[in-house]
Write a protein that holds these residues in place. Structure first.
Motif, short mmCIF file in Angstrom:
data_model
loop_
_atom_site.label_atom_id
_atom_site.label_comp_id
_atom_site.label_asym_id
_atom_site.label_seq_id
_atom_site.Cartn_x
_atom_site.Cartn_y
_atom_site.Cartn_z
N VAL A 37 15.84 10.04 -28.06
CA VAL A 37 17.13 9.74 -27.78
C VAL A 37 17.66 8.93 -28.85
CG1 VAL A 37 17.75 7.69 -26.24
CG2 VAL A 37 16.14 9.23 -25.35
N GLU A 38 17.00 8.22 -29.72
CA GLU A 38 17.67 7.91 -31.12
C GLU A 38 18.57 8.94 -31.81
OE1 GLU A 38 14.50 5.64 -33.02
OE2 GLU A 38 14.88 3.82 -32.09
N PRO A 41 21.85 10.38 -28.35
CA PRO A 41 22.09 9.20 -27.51
C PRO A 41 22.44 10.00 -26.08
CG PRO A 41 23.21 8.69 -29.34
CD PRO A 41 22.65 9.93 -29.78
N SER A 46 17.43 9.79 -21.95
CA SER A 46 17.73 8.30 -21.71
C SER A 46 17.74 8.24 -19.98
CB SER A 46 18.90 8.09 -22.37
OG SER A 46 19.99 9.03 -21.64
N GLN A 53 15.23 2.70 -23.14
CA GLN A 53 16.34 1.83 -23.32
C GLN A 53 15.86 0.35 -23.23
OE1 GLN A 53 19.38 3.57 -23.45
NE2 GLN A 53 17.69 4.88 -23.50
N SER A 72 22.41 4.39 -15.74
CA SER A 72 22.95 5.43 -16.81
C SER A 72 23.41 6.78 -16.41
CB SER A 72 21.61 5.56 -17.72
OG SER A 72 21.15 4.42 -18.38
#
Length: 412
Positions: A37-38, A41, A46, A53, A72
């Motif tokens: 996810v980093e 994004p 996510s 998160q 989300s």
């Protein structure tokens, strides 16, 4: 007979589909999911793994994690990352890995077919894993990960799929792991009608991968029924997101085993006991990959061996005749005292996609012994399911993996 219906999908915009699409939620541990996810994004992890998160000290099964997943998803819809199709469609989803393709139909299967055993299982599920996905689906009010189903190939369905592939795909991208993903939409009424009615002729559909997701989707559907006692059976919560593949396009890879020790025995004692049920042939340093049912590669102290099951231990029983069962019943349990591979910490499993060198690496580091398996066949999977039986754990490894995030099925 199988009910596979078209649905009004939520799906990513064409220009971001390659960024959204993610491997299944259970492929990663928490740290790996966070790193993905980093890096990206927009990755669907996510949402599928919303604990990414939060700080690492937050329980991944906390209520607020599932609420974050829901929020989300809604945010990405509101921002236009995801779009709503606006009509009921089928989709074609083709995955190509190492030059080999498999083409599935995306639709929604009926929870009643699961309850009535039209959709057949071959694996036992764990309640804790079910609860996680039940909460995720129920709170998100959507199914986000497709179930991998298989059926015996049908000519009319194959022809409808083939004809649709002449159209321009909605998505066509190659993921970082080299797997190409292509998606086409089926919105032509006659084609939809043909596919729907041809599936009504299919007697059995089989869960290939995704037993926990299926069981969770069904339990959410039953929960919604109890909350809406006047339900008609046509509500979206009565169905679950699936990708269905004809059996002759599927490939099951080997699911290999590595073992921590020889159960207090010397190498010679271990080989002597193994030889009671298997013909043991020393191969040498070159990795040995079994090429037929009833044969196994074994790696011990830098040497590869070929094991061949002796005739007296072979069985025509759908379960006992599986290679994973032969190894379990005649070597792992009696020789190495590994009785329950679900819980025994002395055994681990390596998907065939990682290759034989990974078995050598494990046996030369944190483990002692490795077994290379001949893959379970799709026919064996069907036979076990048709008999109403369960396969031993870790019997099948399917590749390539379906991506999550390309299709979302809303429940209301």
């Amino acid at each position: 007979m199988a009910v596979i219906k078209p649905f009004d999908a939520v799906r990513p915009r064409g220009d971001v589909a390659h960024r959204v699409a993610a491997l299944p939620y259970d492929v990663y541990n928490r740290q790996e999911a966070l790193e993905e996810v980093e890096k990206e994004p927009l990755s669907f992890l996510s949402i599928d793994r919303a604990e990414t998160q939060f700080p690492m000290d937050v329980n991944p099964y906390d209520q607020k994690v599932y609420e974050k997943a829901r929020n989300s998803l809604r945010t990405m819809i509101n921002k236009g990352v995801f779009i709503k199709e606006g009509q009921s469609c089928y989709y074609i989803y083709e995955l190509t890995m190492n030059g080999r393709s498999q083409t599935g139909l995306v639709g929604c299967a009926a929870i009643d077919d699961y309850l009535q055993d039209v959709i057949k299982k071959h694996e036992k599920t764990r309640e804790d894993k079910e609860i996680d996905r039940i909460n995720h689906v129920d709170i998100c009010d959507a199914q986000t990960g497709p179930i991998f189903l298989a059926y015996r190939s049908q000519k009319a369905i194959n022809e409808a799929v083939k004809a649709t592939k002449n159209n321009t795909p909605l998505y066509d991208f190659t993921a970082p792991d080299g797997v190409r993903h292509q998606v086409w939409k089926i919105d032509e009424p006659n084609t939809i009608n043909t596919i729907y009615h041809e599936f009504k002729k299919v007697e059995s559909v089989y869960i290939a991968d995704g037993h926990h997701r299926t069981a969770s989707a069904v339990k959410v559907g039953l929960k919604r029924r109890s909350e809406h006692p006047s339900y008609t059976g046509e509500e979206e919560f009565n169905f679950f997101l699936s990708v269905l593949f004809p059996h002759d396009q599927l490939m099951i890879l080997d699911y290999n085993r590595v073992v921590k020790d020889l159960n207090g025995q010397s190498k010679e004692e271990f080989l002597q006991k193994t030889a009671k049920s298997f013909i043991v042939e020393e191969i040498g340093e070159e990795p040995y990959k079994p090429m037929e049912k009833g044969t196994f590669g074994m790696y011990l102290e830098g040497v590869w061996y070929k094991l061949t099951a002796k005739e007296e231990i072979c069985s025509v029983d759908p379960v006992d005749g599986l290679d994973v069962a032969l190894l379990q019943n005649h070597l792992l349990t009696p020789v190495l005292d590994i009785k329950d591979i679900r819980t025994d910490k002395r055994i681990d499993f390596v998907g065939g996609i990682r290759g034989l060198k990974e078995l050598e690496k494990r046996a030369n580091s944190d483990m002692k012994l490795a077994f290379a398996m001949f893959p379970t066949s799709i026919d064996e999977l069907f036979n076990v399911s048709d008999a109403g039986l369960l396969m031993p754990p870790k019997s099948t490894w399917f590749e390539p993996k379906l991506r999550s995030g390309l299709f979302i099925h809303e429940l209301s």
